[in-house]
Design a protein around this motif. Structure first.
Motif, mmCIF file in Angstrom:
data_model
loop_
_atom_site.group_PDB
_atom_site.id
_atom_site.type_symbol
_atom_site.label_atom_id
_atom_site.label_comp_id
_atom_site.label_asym_id
_atom_site.label_seq_id
_atom_site.Cartn_x
_atom_site.Cartn_y
_atom_site.Cartn_z
ATOM 1 N N ASN A 107 0.814 -1.221 0.000
ATOM 2 C CA ASN A 107 0.000 0.000 0.000
ATOM 3 C C ASN A 107 0.849 1.274 0.000
ATOM 4 O OD1 ASN A 107 -2.534 -1.424 0.118
ATOM 5 N ND2 ASN A 107 -2.062 -1.851 2.270
ATOM 6 N N THR A 108 1.992 1.201 -0.690
ATOM 7 C CA THR A 108 2.882 2.358 -0.791
ATOM 8 C C THR A 108 2.845 2.989 -2.179
ATOM 9 O OG1 THR A 108 4.391 1.431 0.848
ATOM 10 C CG2 THR A 108 5.285 3.119 -0.600
ATOM 11 N N HIS A 109 2.791 2.160 -3.210
ATOM 12 C CA HIS A 109 2.903 2.642 -4.588
ATOM 13 C C HIS A 109 1.527 2.911 -5.199
ATOM 14 C CE1 HIS A 109 6.527 0.245 -3.723
ATOM 15 N NE2 HIS A 109 7.149 1.174 -4.432
ATOM 16 N N ASP A 110 1.470 3.924 -6.048
ATOM 17 C CA ASP A 110 0.217 4.227 -6.755
ATOM 18 C C ASP A 110 0.327 3.979 -8.259
ATOM 19 O OD1 ASP A 110 1.903 6.325 -7.274
ATOM 20 O OD2 ASP A 110 0.539 7.905 -6.622
ATOM 21 N N ALA A 111 1.421 3.419 -8.714
ATOM 22 C CA ALA A 111 1.595 3.017 -10.111
ATOM 23 C C ALA A 111 2.717 1.995 -10.168
ATOM 24 C CB ALA A 111 1.921 4.213 -11.002
ATOM 25 N N CYS A 112 2.673 1.155 -11.209
ATOM 26 C CA CYS A 112 3.724 0.155 -11.379
ATOM 27 C C CYS A 112 3.968 -0.031 -12.875
ATOM 28 C CB CYS A 112 3.316 -1.182 -10.743
ATOM 29 S SG CYS A 112 4.528 -2.507 -10.979
ATOM 30 N N PHE A 113 4.999 0.626 -13.376
ATOM 31 C CA PHE A 113 5.330 0.538 -14.799
ATOM 32 C C PHE A 113 6.190 -0.707 -15.033
ATOM 33 C CE2 PHE A 113 4.161 4.961 -14.338
ATOM 34 C CZ PHE A 113 3.422 5.179 -15.490
ATOM 35 N N THR A 114 5.657 -1.606 -15.854
ATOM 36 C CA THR A 114 6.251 -2.921 -16.064
ATOM 37 C C THR A 114 6.622 -3.100 -17.533
ATOM 38 O OG1 THR A 114 4.806 -3.793 -14.326
ATOM 39 C CG2 THR A 114 5.863 -5.388 -15.757
ATOM 40 N N PRO A 115 7.833 -3.545 -17.857
ATOM 41 C CA PRO A 115 8.198 -3.777 -19.256
ATOM 42 C C PRO A 115 7.254 -4.792 -19.904
ATOM 43 C CG PRO A 115 10.141 -3.881 -17.844
ATOM 44 C CD PRO A 115 8.948 -3.862 -16.942
ATOM 45 N N ARG A 116 6.769 -4.439 -21.084
ATOM 46 C CA ARG A 116 5.849 -5.331 -21.786
ATOM 47 C C ARG A 116 6.431 -5.819 -23.106
ATOM 48 N NH1 ARG A 116 4.479 -7.531 -18.638
ATOM 49 N NH2 ARG A 116 2.822 -7.217 -17.137
ATOM 50 N N HIS A 117 7.024 -4.931 -23.895
ATOM 51 C CA HIS A 117 7.657 -5.375 -25.134
ATOM 52 C C HIS A 117 8.624 -4.296 -25.601
ATOM 53 C CE1 HIS A 117 4.294 -2.946 -26.705
ATOM 54 N NE2 HIS A 117 5.043 -2.749 -27.771
ATOM 55 N N SER A 118 9.457 -4.652 -26.590
ATOM 56 C CA SER A 118 10.389 -3.685 -27.154
ATOM 57 C C SER A 118 10.380 -3.818 -28.669
ATOM 58 C CB SER A 118 11.809 -3.898 -26.616
ATOM 59 O OG SER A 118 12.327 -5.148 -27.030
ATOM 60 N N HIS A 119 10.760 -2.727 -29.320
ATOM 61 C CA HIS A 119 10.902 -2.720 -30.773
ATOM 62 C C HIS A 119 12.367 -2.428 -31.090
ATOM 63 C CE1 HIS A 119 9.495 -1.924 -34.974
ATOM 64 N NE2 HIS A 119 10.653 -1.261 -35.001
ATOM 65 N N VAL A 120 13.006 -3.339 -31.790
ATOM 66 C CA VAL A 120 14.420 -3.190 -32.115
ATOM 67 C C VAL A 120 14.567 -2.254 -33.311
ATOM 68 C CG1 VAL A 120 16.534 -4.362 -32.814
ATOM 69 C CG2 VAL A 120 14.979 -5.455 -31.179
ATOM 70 N N THR A 121 15.238 -1.138 -33.091
ATOM 71 C CA THR A 121 15.449 -0.142 -34.138
ATOM 72 C C THR A 121 16.850 -0.188 -34.718
ATOM 73 O OG1 THR A 121 16.151 1.468 -32.470
ATOM 74 C CG2 THR A 121 13.814 1.454 -33.062
ATOM 75 N N GLY A 122 17.785 -0.823 -34.008
ATOM 76 C CA GLY A 122 19.189 -0.626 -34.321
ATOM 77 C C GLY A 122 19.646 0.676 -33.689
ATOM 78 N N ASP A 123 20.932 0.945 -33.742
ATOM 79 C CA ASP A 123 21.486 2.128 -33.100
ATOM 80 C C ASP A 123 21.261 3.344 -33.992
ATOM 81 O OD1 ASP A 123 22.793 3.960 -31.589
ATOM 82 O OD2 ASP A 123 24.749 2.993 -31.656
#
Length: 374
Positions: A107-123
């Motif tokens: 009961n401390t946090h009011d949001a939880c941003f969780t990695p879901r996916h990534s898009h590989v662009t190259g550098d």
């Protein structure tokens, strides 16, 4: 609504700790109170230290949360989705609202941003990014099946604005008229992006060049601010400009090499300096009548040396400075004393006081599950 499942309990370590914290910082009186008053969290990226940082406040004290990514740079939030540009990919993190209260301490946090996916662009040397309307198809209408909102990226290596597509590293959408070809040559160091009504409207570049890294010789006074639809250069003579923003009916830009926050008249190109700050200004977010500006020291002399700000005689600072836009004065700061010498992007999470961000350096990611309701 998704149903979260997590092994978190009262004996688990806090969800917002990372094994090593090299950062040391000081804050001005009232900085924490201002964040609490705005009921907001600040986000910043530093590619030098390889961190995404959340700056939060509670009971008059500031707390920072760190997550490790490879060369994190651009940030863009839309609703519950946070996009983060890294060395060769864009990561998409999703706010699992239901799971936040279950994370330790409970009961401390009011949001939880969780990695879901990534898009590989190259550098692609991806710099700023922003959510907006999808580009029109031939004939001026939206392409069939196009998403309601799309992520626009400043593709610095290829001197263009681009969007993402599952079949490609990126899709080029626009480049300055003086850049004659799509090439991985960082010809003008396109870097900043301002959206107006959901469309790319203004960009900054470090020079009007059409040769590989041709912007470097004129970096002290060759920067330009460009109108995207017309390709016209609105104003020039900047010292490495960054972070254009359209806010409260005005066009704002950071004249980085002078350490300035400026307002530019898009019709005449006239520039007015709102405030001068003690560092290389890069990264700008606005909320609640305040501007949150990232400041950096000049580490890489080959890239950033020879700028006007170096002649001030004052030591350059790194951190976050707060400007009261109504008065044009600084009203607070968070200054790094160790662990960080440059800031890239700055963003605000309005209405979120104490978020968690799940990263890959701790075991939390292995036991965190978000599944649909039965």
């Amino acid at each position: 609504m998704s149903h979260p499942t997590s092994p978190a309990n009262d004996t688990d370590p806090p969800a917002d700790t990372e094994p090593a914290n090299p950062f040391r910082y000081v804050v001005s009186p009232g900085f924490a109170d201002l964040l609490e008053q705005l009921e907001s969290t600040l986000l910043l990226t530093t590619y030098q230290a390889g961190k995404l940082m959340a700056v939060r406040a509670r009971a008059g004290r500031v707390s920072t949360l760190l997550r490790t990514f490879k060369r994190p740079m651009g940030l863009a939030r839309q609703g519950d989705t946070l996009a983060l540009g890294t060395r060769n990919a864009v990561w998409f993190l999703r706010n699992a609202r239901d799971i936040a209260p279950q994370l330790a301490p409970a009961n401390t946090h009011d949001a939880c941003f969780t990695p879901r996916h990534s898009h590989v662009t190259g550098d692609i040397l991806g710099h700023e990014m922003s959510w907006g309307s999808p580009p029109p198809a031939v004939g001026g209408e939206a392409a069939p099946g196009a998403p309601a909102n799309e992520l626009w990226l400043v593709n610095t290596r290829f001197s263009c604005l681009c969007t993402l597509h599952p079949d490609y590293s990126f899709v080029p959408r626009w480049r300055p008229s003086f850049v004659t070809a799509l090439a991985a040559e960082d010809r003008c160091h396109l870097n900043g992006l301002a959206m107006v009504d959901g469309q790319p409207r203004f960009v900054t570049a470090l020079g009007r060049s059409d040769t590989p890294r041709g912007w470097k010789p004129g970096k002290a006074d060759g920067g330009v601010l460009i109108d995207v639809p017309t390709h016209e250069i609105i104003a020039d003579g900047f010292a490495m400009p960054h972070s254009p923003r359209w806010h409260a009916g005005k066009l704002w830009v950071l004249n980085s090499g002078e350490g300035e926050l400026q307002v530019v008249d898009p019709q005449t190109g006239q520039r007015e300096t709102v405030v001068r700050l003690p560092g290389y200004t890069r990264g700008l977010a606005m909320h609640g009548g305040y501007a949150f500006v990232g400041l950096s020291k000049i580490r890489e002399k080959a890239e950033f040396g020879g700028l006007p700000i170096e002649t001030s005689g004052e030591p350059l600072q790194c951190g976050l400075w707060v400007v009261d836009l109504r008065r044009g004065t600084t009203v607070g700061f968070l200054a790094f004393e160790a662990g960080c010498e440059e800031v890239f992007a700055v963003d605000v999470l309005p209405g979120i006081r104490w978020p968690a961000i799940i990263g890959f350096q701790q075991d939390t990611i292995h036991g965190l599950y978000v599944v649909p309701p039965a």
